[in-house]
Design a protein around this motif. Structure first.
Motif, PDB file in Angstrom:
ATOM      1  N   THR A   1       0.886  -1.058  -0.151  1.00 48.05           N
ATOM      2  CA  THR A   1       0.139   0.171   0.043  1.00 48.05           C
ATOM      3  C   THR A   1       0.977   1.384  -0.193  1.00 48.05           C
ATOM      4  O   THR A   1       0.717   2.260  -0.842  1.00 48.05           O
ATOM      5  CB  THR A   1      -1.113   0.048   1.201  1.00 48.05           C
ATOM      6  OG1 THR A   1      -1.575  -1.189   1.282  1.00 48.05           O
ATOM      7  CG2 THR A   1      -1.612   1.115   1.293  1.00 48.05           C
ATOM      8  N   ALA A   2       1.862   1.271   0.983  1.00 51.33           N
ATOM      9  CA  ALA A   2       2.715   2.404   0.902  1.00 51.33           C
ATOM     10  C   ALA A   2       3.520   2.686  -0.351  1.00 51.33           C
ATOM     11  O   ALA A   2       3.655   3.942  -0.963  1.00 51.33           O
ATOM     12  CB  ALA A   2       3.698   2.267   2.062  1.00 51.33           C
TER      13      ALA A   2
ATOM     14  N   PHE B   1       2.447   1.972  -3.453  1.00 54.39           N
ATOM     15  CA  PHE B   1       1.307   2.616  -4.344  1.00 54.39           C
ATOM     16  C   PHE B   1       1.320   4.134  -4.050  1.00 54.39           C
ATOM     17  O   PHE B   1       1.180   5.132  -4.708  1.00 54.39           O
ATOM     18  CB  PHE B   1       0.157   1.716  -4.520  1.00 54.39           C
ATOM     19  CG  PHE B   1       0.330   0.605  -5.386  1.00 54.39           C
ATOM     20  CD1 PHE B   1      -0.013   0.780  -6.842  1.00 54.39           C
ATOM     21  CD2 PHE B   1       0.282  -0.696  -4.908  1.00 54.39           C
ATOM     22  CE1 PHE B   1       0.486  -0.057  -7.658  1.00 54.39           C
ATOM     23  CE2 PHE B   1       0.321  -1.842  -5.964  1.00 54.39           C
ATOM     24  CZ  PHE B   1       0.331  -1.589  -7.276  1.00 54.39           C
ATOM     25  N   VAL B   2       1.170   4.224  -2.647  1.00 51.19           N
ATOM     26  CA  VAL B   2       0.801   5.754  -2.432  1.00 51.19           C
ATOM     27  C   VAL B   2       1.921   6.354  -2.855  1.00 51.19           C
ATOM     28  O   VAL B   2       1.852   7.563  -3.264  1.00 51.19           O
ATOM     29  CB  VAL B   2       0.770   5.836  -0.864  1.00 51.19           C
ATOM     30  CG1 VAL B   2       0.725   7.085  -0.445  1.00 51.19           C
ATOM     31  CG2 VAL B   2      -0.902   5.086  -0.583  1.00 51.19           C
ATOM     32  N   LEU B   3       3.409   6.132  -2.876  1.00 48.71           N
ATOM     33  CA  LEU B   3       4.368   6.666  -3.016  1.00 48.71           C
ATOM     34  C   LEU B   3       4.397   6.829  -4.627  1.00 48.71           C
ATOM     35  O   LEU B   3       4.609   7.836  -5.127  1.00 48.71           O
ATOM     36  CB  LEU B   3       5.788   5.882  -2.818  1.00 48.71           C
ATOM     37  CG  LEU B   3       6.264   6.235  -1.222  1.00 48.71           C
ATOM     38  CD1 LEU B   3       7.437   5.546  -0.877  1.00 48.71           C
ATOM     39  CD2 LEU B   3       6.597   7.827  -0.896  1.00 48.71           C
TER      40      LEU B   3
ATOM     41  N   VAL C   1       1.761   7.159  -6.406  1.00 50.23           N
ATOM     42  CA  VAL C   1       0.654   8.133  -6.444  1.00 50.23           C
ATOM     43  C   VAL C   1       1.304   9.802  -6.442  1.00 50.23           C
ATOM     44  O   VAL C   1       1.210  10.616  -7.205  1.00 50.23           O
ATOM     45  CB  VAL C   1      -0.478   7.966  -5.961  1.00 50.23           C
ATOM     46  CG1 VAL C   1      -1.563   9.235  -5.992  1.00 50.23           C
ATOM     47  CG2 VAL C   1      -1.371   6.777  -6.287  1.00 50.23           C
ATOM     48  N   LEU C   2       2.076   9.775  -5.424  1.00 50.53           N
ATOM     49  CA  LEU C   2       2.590  11.176  -4.804  1.00 50.53           C
ATOM     50  C   LEU C   2       3.711  11.441  -5.785  1.00 50.53           C
ATOM     51  O   LEU C   2       3.715  12.729  -6.091  1.00 50.53           O
ATOM     52  CB  LEU C   2       3.157  11.145  -3.578  1.00 50.53           C
ATOM     53  CG  LEU C   2       2.242  10.740  -2.278  1.00 50.53           C
ATOM     54  CD1 LEU C   2       2.873  10.474  -1.007  1.00 50.53           C
ATOM     55  CD2 LEU C   2       1.089  12.045  -2.363  1.00 50.53           C
ATOM     56  N   GLU C   3       4.630  10.626  -6.409  1.00 52.21           N
ATOM     57  CA  GLU C   3       5.327  10.956  -7.321  1.00 52.21           C
ATOM     58  C   GLU C   3       5.078  11.037  -8.956  1.00 52.21           C
ATOM     59  O   GLU C   3       5.894  11.605  -9.561  1.00 52.21           O
ATOM     60  CB  GLU C   3       6.594   9.769  -7.265  1.00 52.21           C
ATOM     61  CG  GLU C   3       7.370   9.612  -6.091  1.00 52.21           C
ATOM     62  CD  GLU C   3       8.054   8.332  -5.932  1.00 52.21           C
ATOM     63  OE1 GLU C   3       9.210   8.243  -4.912  1.00 52.21           O
ATOM     64  OE2 GLU C   3       7.986   7.421  -6.692  1.00 52.21           O
TER      65      GLU C   3
ATOM     66  N   THR D   1       1.515   7.084 -11.308  1.00 53.94           N
ATOM     67  CA  THR D   1       0.235   6.453 -11.509  1.00 53.94           C
ATOM     68  C   THR D   1      -0.760   7.559 -11.019  1.00 53.94           C
ATOM     69  O   THR D   1      -0.563   8.243 -10.226  1.00 53.94           O
ATOM     70  CB  THR D   1       0.274   5.175 -10.865  1.00 53.94           C
ATOM     71  OG1 THR D   1      -1.073   4.518 -11.413  1.00 53.94           O
ATOM     72  CG2 THR D   1       0.195   5.269  -9.320  1.00 53.94           C
ATOM     73  N   GLN D   2      -1.932   7.289 -11.370  1.00 54.20           N
ATOM     74  CA  GLN D   2      -3.080   8.020 -11.018  1.00 54.20           C
ATOM     75  C   GLN D   2      -3.866   7.393  -9.859  1.00 54.20           C
ATOM     76  O   GLN D   2      -3.488   6.180  -9.739  1.00 54.20           O
ATOM     77  CB  GLN D   2      -4.053   8.398 -11.917  1.00 54.20           C
ATOM     78  CG  GLN D   2      -3.362   9.051 -13.349  1.00 54.20           C
ATOM     79  CD  GLN D   2      -3.035  10.567 -12.866  1.00 54.20           C
ATOM     80  OE1 GLN D   2      -3.669  11.053 -12.173  1.00 54.20           O
ATOM     81  NE2 GLN D   2      -1.792  10.616 -13.283  1.00 54.20           N
ATOM     82  N   PRO D   3      -4.364   7.944  -8.881  1.00 53.60           N
ATOM     83  CA  PRO D   3      -5.263   7.384  -7.899  1.00 53.60           C
ATOM     84  C   PRO D   3      -6.110   6.333  -8.472  1.00 53.60           C
ATOM     85  O   PRO D   3      -6.850   6.973  -9.494  1.00 53.60           O
ATOM     86  CB  PRO D   3      -5.954   8.600  -7.009  1.00 53.60           C
ATOM     87  CG  PRO D   3      -4.966   9.799  -7.547  1.00 53.60           C
ATOM     88  CD  PRO D   3      -4.556   9.553  -8.623  1.00 53.60           C
TER      89      PRO D   3
ATOM     90  N   ARG E   1       9.953  -1.531  -3.846  1.00 51.62           N
ATOM     91  CA  ARG E   1       9.300  -1.112  -2.538  1.00 51.62           C
ATOM     92  C   ARG E   1       8.282  -1.935  -1.921  1.00 51.62           C
ATOM     93  O   ARG E   1       8.301  -2.142  -0.685  1.00 51.62           O
ATOM     94  CB  ARG E   1       8.461   0.388  -2.921  1.00 51.62           C
ATOM     95  CG  ARG E   1       9.646   1.569  -3.139  1.00 51.62           C
ATOM     96  CD  ARG E   1       8.932   2.732  -3.525  1.00 51.62           C
ATOM     97  NE  ARG E   1       9.852   3.809  -3.824  1.00 51.62           N
ATOM     98  CZ  ARG E   1       9.298   4.935  -4.301  1.00 51.62           C
ATOM     99  NH1 ARG E   1       8.187   5.200  -4.821  1.00 51.62           N
ATOM    100  NH2 ARG E   1      10.468   5.733  -4.465  1.00 51.62           N
TER     101      ARG E   1
END
Length: 138
Positions: free
Chosen positions: A72-73, A75-77, A79-81, A84-86, A108
């Motif tokens: 999960t972390a 994928f969140v990274l 998105v933040l970078e 990818t899109q949410p 990761r």
């Protein structure tokens, strides 16, 4: 638990209070089994290509909850970078994870794994390969 849900009628599973009762009933059993058997998770994906090539990937972690958190972390990274899109996407969709960002995402998500293999022929994973030299393995 999955076998139990196949025995219950769908209307039972739609009733939140009844499902909560099931969870309360079986949670101690699940936790006891986890203490005995552990929380280990392992996943193997075999790919057979139309050209006859076979490859596989293996992901194994000692703790399911930790591996879910790491994935999960990761994928969140991504998105933040901006890799990818949410949302939830197939890899080939334009909003999905960019090809050049996939290796970083997988590294990761694989943090803390006990076995992480990607894109290897089955014979390299199922046996101990020995290199004879010049990239020749037996």
């Amino acid at each position: 638990m999955e076998a139990m849900t196949n025995l219950l009628p769908p209307e039972y599973l739609r009733d939140r209070s009844k499902v909560q009762q099931l969870v309360q009933l079986f949670d101690p059993v699940v936790r006891a089994v986890d203490r005995i058997a552990g929380e280990r998770v392992s996943m193997r994906v075999d790919l057979e290509c139309t050209d006859g090539r076979n490859t596989l990937g293996i992901f194994s972690h000692r703790r399911l909850s930790v591996s879910v958190g790491n994935a999960t972390a990761a994928f969140v990274l991504a998105v933040l970078e901006g890799s990818t899109q949410p949302g939830v996407w197939f890899p080939e969709e334009p909003e999905g994870i960019a090809i050049e960002a996939r290796e970083v995402l997988l590294q990761r998500a694989a943090e803390g794994t006990i076995n992480f293999v990607m894109n290897k022929p089955p014979w390299m994973v199922e046996t101990e390969p020995k290199e004879l030299g010049l990239g020749i393995y037996v």
